[in-house]
Design a protein around this motif. Structure first.
Motif, PDB file in Angstrom:
ATOM      1  N   ALA A 191       0.730  -1.150  -0.035  1.00  0.00           N
ATOM      2  CA  ALA A 191       0.097  -0.051  -0.013  1.00  0.00           C
ATOM      3  C   ALA A 191       0.919   1.100   0.070  1.00  0.00           C
ATOM      4  CB  ALA A 191      -0.834  -0.100   1.215  1.00  0.00           C
ATOM      5  N   GLU A 192       2.097   1.441   0.673  1.00  0.00           N
ATOM      6  CA  GLU A 192       2.827   2.565   0.970  1.00  0.00           C
ATOM      7  C   GLU A 192       3.456   2.391  -0.397  1.00  0.00           C
ATOM      8  OE1 GLU A 192       4.265   2.649   5.606  1.00  0.00           O
ATOM      9  OE2 GLU A 192       4.983   0.975   4.131  1.00  0.00           O
ATOM     10  N   LEU A 193       3.911   1.530  -1.321  1.00  0.00           N
ATOM     11  CA  LEU A 193       4.472   1.454  -2.483  1.00  0.00           C
ATOM     12  C   LEU A 193       3.647   1.798  -3.561  1.00  0.00           C
ATOM     13  CD1 LEU A 193       6.706  -1.775  -2.361  1.00  0.00           C
ATOM     14  CD2 LEU A 193       7.753   0.451  -2.327  1.00  0.00           C
ATOM     15  N   ILE A 194       2.385   1.612  -3.436  1.00  0.00           N
ATOM     16  CA  ILE A 194       1.397   2.148  -4.481  1.00  0.00           C
ATOM     17  C   ILE A 194       1.135   3.420  -4.340  1.00  0.00           C
ATOM     18  CG2 ILE A 194      -1.158   1.919  -4.967  1.00  0.00           C
ATOM     19  CD1 ILE A 194      -1.017  -0.925  -4.112  1.00  0.00           C
ATOM     20  N   SER A 195       0.953   3.734  -3.174  1.00  0.00           N
ATOM     21  CA  SER A 195       0.956   5.394  -2.775  1.00  0.00           C
ATOM     22  C   SER A 195       2.165   6.249  -3.450  1.00  0.00           C
ATOM     23  CB  SER A 195       0.697   5.711  -1.282  1.00  0.00           C
ATOM     24  OG  SER A 195       0.469   7.153  -1.304  1.00  0.00           O
ATOM     25  N   ALA A 196       3.487   5.468  -3.240  1.00  0.00           N
ATOM     26  CA  ALA A 196       4.729   6.118  -3.836  1.00  0.00           C
ATOM     27  C   ALA A 196       4.596   6.358  -5.215  1.00  0.00           C
ATOM     28  CB  ALA A 196       5.782   5.638  -3.269  1.00  0.00           C
ATOM     29  N   VAL A 197       4.132   5.376  -5.953  1.00  0.00           N
ATOM     30  CA  VAL A 197       4.189   5.331  -7.323  1.00  0.00           C
ATOM     31  C   VAL A 197       3.052   6.369  -7.866  1.00  0.00           C
ATOM     32  CG1 VAL A 197       3.241   4.023  -9.376  1.00  0.00           C
ATOM     33  CG2 VAL A 197       4.651   2.881  -7.574  1.00  0.00           C
ATOM     34  N   GLN A 239       0.087   2.062 -15.647  1.00  0.00           N
ATOM     35  CA  GLN A 239      -0.808   3.260 -16.247  1.00  0.00           C
ATOM     36  C   GLN A 239      -2.212   3.413 -15.249  1.00  0.00           C
ATOM     37  OE1 GLN A 239      -1.749   1.605 -20.155  1.00  0.00           O
ATOM     38  NE2 GLN A 239      -0.140   2.384 -21.235  1.00  0.00           N
ATOM     39  N   ALA A 240      -2.637   2.429 -14.886  1.00  0.00           N
ATOM     40  CA  ALA A 240      -3.829   2.807 -13.917  1.00  0.00           C
ATOM     41  C   ALA A 240      -3.370   3.442 -12.622  1.00  0.00           C
ATOM     42  CB  ALA A 240      -4.518   1.391 -13.425  1.00  0.00           C
ATOM     43  N   LEU A 241      -2.215   3.170 -12.149  1.00  0.00           N
ATOM     44  CA  LEU A 241      -1.972   3.712 -10.989  1.00  0.00           C
ATOM     45  C   LEU A 241      -1.665   5.148 -11.135  1.00  0.00           C
ATOM     46  CD1 LEU A 241       0.314   1.266  -9.165  1.00  0.00           C
ATOM     47  CD2 LEU A 241      -1.850   1.972  -8.566  1.00  0.00           C
ATOM     48  N   ARG A 242      -0.789   5.646 -12.221  1.00  0.00           N
ATOM     49  CA  ARG A 242      -0.432   6.922 -12.816  1.00  0.00           C
ATOM     50  C   ARG A 242      -1.821   7.548 -12.956  1.00  0.00           C
ATOM     51  NH1 ARG A 242       4.774   5.962 -16.636  1.00  0.00           N
ATOM     52  NH2 ARG A 242       6.325   5.836 -15.029  1.00  0.00           N
ATOM     53  N   ARG A 243      -2.833   7.147 -13.400  1.00  0.00           N
ATOM     54  CA  ARG A 243      -4.039   7.715 -13.593  1.00  0.00           C
ATOM     55  C   ARG A 243      -4.852   7.859 -12.236  1.00  0.00           C
ATOM     56  NH1 ARG A 243      -4.835   4.113 -17.956  1.00  0.00           N
ATOM     57  NH2 ARG A 243      -6.413   3.140 -16.412  1.00  0.00           N
TER      58      ARG A 243
END
Length: 79
Positions: A4-10, A56-60
């Motif tokens: 979850a922390e890595l996802i937020s950082a991305v 791509q999904a995370l960046r959006r």
């Protein structure tokens, strides 16, 4: 760091964090792809495509919030 922390950082633009997620989950993605095809090239293509779609999904601002592996494996199946 947790997924979850890595996802937020991305989402905040940290490409290194995505590299860590890749390292953690690439083997699972390969195993999922291998269950659908025996071709090494197709396995590599499925894994690459799935990771690209998730990035791509995370960046959006979309994609998973905590369950990265589950989301990734669904992306492998859909690729």
């Amino acid at each position: 760091w947790s997924d979850a922390e890595l996802i937020s950082a991305v989402r905040d633009g940290d490409d290194t964090a995505y590299g860590e997620l890749y390292q953690r989950h690439a083997d699972s993605a390969r195993a999922a792809a291998a269950s659908m095809t025996r071709s090494r090239a197709e396995i590599d293509d499925l894994v690459s495509e799935a990771f690209a779609r998730v990035l791509q999904a995370l960046r959006r601002g979309g994609g998973p919030d905590v369950a990265f592996r589950a989301y990734l494996l669904t992306s492998v199946r859909n690729a």
